[in-house]
Design an enzyme around this catalytic site. Structure first.
Site, short mmCIF file in Angstrom:
data_model
loop_
_atom_site.label_atom_id
_atom_site.label_comp_id
_atom_site.label_asym_id
_atom_site.label_seq_id
_atom_site.Cartn_x
_atom_site.Cartn_y
_atom_site.Cartn_z
N GLN A 212 19.49 20.31 24.40
CA GLN A 212 18.48 19.33 23.99
C GLN A 212 17.19 19.97 23.48
O GLN A 212 16.45 19.33 22.75
CB GLN A 212 18.17 18.37 25.14
N GLU B 56 15.64 14.09 37.90
CA GLU B 56 15.18 13.55 36.62
C GLU B 56 14.65 12.15 36.84
O GLU B 56 15.21 11.39 37.64
CB GLU B 56 16.32 13.42 35.58
N ASN C 83 19.30 11.73 39.60
CA ASN C 83 18.59 11.42 38.37
C ASN C 83 18.42 9.91 38.30
O ASN C 83 19.41 9.17 38.15
CB ASN C 83 19.39 11.90 37.15
N ARG D 212 13.00 22.71 35.88
CA ARG D 212 14.45 22.64 35.86
C ARG D 212 14.94 22.75 34.42
O ARG D 212 14.57 21.94 33.57
CB ARG D 212 14.92 21.32 36.48
N TYR E 208 17.07 6.48 36.58
CA TYR E 208 16.58 5.89 35.33
C TYR E 208 16.44 4.37 35.34
O TYR E 208 15.46 3.84 34.87
CB TYR E 208 17.47 6.30 34.14
N HIS F 119 24.98 21.63 31.79
CA HIS F 119 24.42 20.35 31.36
C HIS F 119 25.08 19.97 30.02
O HIS F 119 24.45 19.92 28.98
CB HIS F 119 22.89 20.46 31.23
N GLU G 234 25.37 15.47 36.36
CA GLU G 234 25.95 14.14 36.14
C GLU G 234 27.43 14.13 35.79
O GLU G 234 27.83 13.80 34.67
CB GLU G 234 25.16 13.39 35.06
C1 GBH Z 1 20.24 11.84 31.69
O1 GBH Z 1 21.38 11.06 31.82
C2 GBH Z 1 20.63 13.21 31.18
O2 GBH Z 1 20.83 14.09 32.26
C3 GBH Z 1 19.63 13.81 30.22
O3 GBH Z 1 20.20 14.91 29.58
C4 GBH Z 1 19.16 12.76 29.25
O4 GBH Z 1 18.31 13.27 28.28
C5 GBH Z 1 18.47 11.69 30.06
O5 GBH Z 1 19.39 11.10 30.92
C6 GBH Z 1 17.90 10.57 29.22
O6 GBH Z 1 18.91 9.83 28.63
O7 GBH Z 1 24.21 2.19 27.46
O8 GBH Z 1 25.90 3.36 26.25
O9 GBH Z 1 23.59 3.87 25.86
C7 GBH Z 1 21.21 9.78 32.40
C8 GBH Z 1 22.55 9.02 32.47
C9 GBH Z 1 23.13 8.65 30.18
C10 GBH Z 1 23.46 6.94 31.74
C11 GBH Z 1 23.03 7.64 29.05
C12 GBH Z 1 23.40 5.90 30.63
C13 GBH Z 1 23.57 5.48 28.25
C14 GBH Z 1 24.73 4.60 28.11
N1 GBH Z 1 22.66 8.07 31.40
N2 GBH Z 1 23.78 6.45 29.35
S1 GBH Z 1 24.60 3.42 26.83
#
Ligand code: GBH
Length: 511
Positions: free
Chosen positions: A26, A400, A317, A83, A319, A127, A175
């Protein structure tokens, strides 16, 4: 507590560590430099249609060349820990088994500079950027066969040997769930395997009803094997710790019926417990055994035991959250296996029409609904499922947390005054501080995602998560865009700080 309170380190237990996180593909760029071999992401990102804005990680933030500048801005942030991940194909570019010394010296220098700046390195071994030669080897097929375990172990062992004198915290795999679901379920991430392409993008054919389960299983075993090597050969002398980073959303029931409540539990099990249960000495969740039947691999007794003792800490992580709604509607499992098997759909609004959380940017873009309140719920859920005693032995780190604003691809002055994201990060930290204080949850650190705007996988360079804005059109210039996100003295960033260019701040370091 929230109103007018200036959040600071004093609100967290002593020794609590603050940091930022990134990942190699990334940010590094230099995809074809320094003897680096190709990874599955180099191939995936160059296939038209895979990345929404057609960008790639070829250059990304050019961190490979600008890493000293980045360490300078980290120093300015006042963080304790950083990290980052190692690019496996920079270390082992091909199947010859020969180390790429240029790659090794890049990471040596990065680590030495961090230490000189007083920042502790947290290294993720994997990763998502699998060396292409491992994907293409018919006896390995990426994570589809158990043979990945052998290669991952060799790679990990070399990293411990090369860097373990200075790196004291290791994350094996980032992940496992996302790798499995998005790489092999819906095909939105490399290697882009799925049964049926729902987007019109050609994907490599796979069996999405079985592969995500197989891949997660093999990845867990590869993790455990690498940990065994660390424990046996390195840990006593190097005195470090090793863990894993998991993801998984929080789920609230769509309505207050017992059916939807059970659906929310199942969804949490299919995301968080899928990976954590085996790490805490249990089998995969019963709901998954029931939903996936024979498609879910079994652990031998030996594998079960190895996994049960394979983490010194858990990285989580965090979100977002969603609503879960009970559903028995049969959806072709090869296409939407994860919805069918868990007998639930995920919803963004509940039965009263309330949105789970606010989304920044255009109303229909982005998968993150900002729910700072759900992080304590996850922590409580983890403690209840695995027990206070276990969690006391295996502490948790938030490896994260962050959010994007899909409308933030704007001139730098607007992009650098991103008040909504500032509020979000503050709110999450406040929830974390309160729940650690009130419930004594064993959370030892927090990493913001991410230091820089970067290559956001299939969402490309336009999806920005950085504390620092990166001008991808102009020499990857860095600018502070969340100057007030961590009120002093948490990360020590000043309100007025606008780092004009990364060049300006470079030079503080002698490394
Ligand atoms: C993290 O993943 C990653 O570890 C990191 O590399 C990344 O930059 C960061 O998130 C931000 O995205 O609804 O089809 O779009 C988090 C796990 C990955 C789960 C993206 C949800 C999107 C699915 N997430 N995913 S969708």
């Amino acid at each position: 507590f929230y109103k007018g309170h200036r959040l600071g380190r004093k609100d967290f237990p002593s020794g609590f560590q603050f940091g930022v996180a990134t990942a190699a593909y990334q940010i590094e760029g230099a995809a074809f430099e320094g003897g680096r071999g190709l990874s599955i992401w180099d191939v995936f990102s160059h296939i038209q249609g895979n990345i929404v804005d057609g960008t790639t990680g070829d250059v990304a933030c050019d961190h490979y060349h600008l890493y000293k500048d980045d360490i300078s801005i980290m120093k300015k942030l006042g963080i304790d820990v950083y990290r980052f991940s190692i690019s496996w194909s920079r270390i082992f570019p091909d199947g010859s088994g020969q180390l790429n010394l240029e790659g090794v010296s890049f990471y040596n220098s990065l680590i030495d500079c961090l230490l000189e700046a007083g920042i502790e390195p947290y290294v993720t071994l994997y990763h998502w950027d699998l060396p292409l030669w491992l994907e293409n080897d018919v006896n390995v097929k990426g994570f589809l066969t158990k043979n990945i375990e052998k290669y991952f172990t060799i790679y990990a062992e070399n990293c411990f040997k090369l860097f373990g004198d200075r790196v004291k915290s290791w994350v094996t795999i980032n992940e496992v769930r996302t790798i499995a679901v998005e790489g092999y379920g819906d095909g939105s991430k490399a290697p882009g395997r799925c049964s049926i392409s729902t987007s019109g993008i050609p994907k490599s054919r796979g069996d999405s009803s079985t592969e995500p389960y197989i891949v997660a299983h093999n990845a867990l075993l590869a993790h455990a094997a690498a940990v065994q090597v660390y424990r046996k050969t390195f840990q006593a002398e190097q005195k470090g710790r090793i863990g894993i980073a998991v993801d998984g959303k929080w789920f609230e029931p769509y309505s207050d019926t017992s059916e939807d409540e059970a659906a929310a539990q199942r969804c949490i099990e299919f995301e968080i417990a899928w990976i954590l249960d085996p790490l805490f000495g249990m089998d995969y969740p019963a709901s998954m055994r029931k939903g996936a039947g024979d498609r879910l691999p079994k652990f031998s007794e030996e594998e079960h035991n190895i996994l049960a003792d394979s983490v010194d800490f858990i990285g989580y992580n965090y979100y977002t959250a969603y609503y879960a709604k009970h559903s028995e509607a049969y959806i072709e499992p090869a296409e939407r296996w994860h919805l069918t098997d868990r007998l639930a759909t995920t919803e963004t609004s509940n039965s009263d029409g309330n949105l789970i959380g606010e989304r920044f940017g255009p109303p229909d873009l982005g998968w993150i609904f900002n729910c700072p309140w759900a992080l304590p719920k996850v922590l409580k859920w983890i403690e209840q499922r695995y027990g206070k005693q276990q969690i006391a032995k295996i502490p948790i780190l938030i490896t994260e947390n962050g959010t994007m604003d899909m409308a933030r691809n704007l001139p730098s002055d607007v992009a650098c005054n991103d008040l909504k994201r500032i509020e979000y990060l503050k709110a999450t930290l406040q929830h974390l501080a309160v729940c650690i204080k009130e419930h004594e949850y064993q959370v030892k650190g927090y990493f913001a995602w991410s230091l820089l705007d970067n290559f956001e996988w299939n969402s490309g360079l336009g999806c920005r998560f950085g504390l620092y804005y990166v001008d991808f059109e102009n020499k990857q210039m860095r600018m502070a865009c969340l100057p007030d996100c961590f009120d002093q003295p948490i990360m020590g960033i000043e309100l007025s700080t606008v780092v004009a260019t990364s060049r300006v701040v470079a030079g503080n370091l002698s490394c």
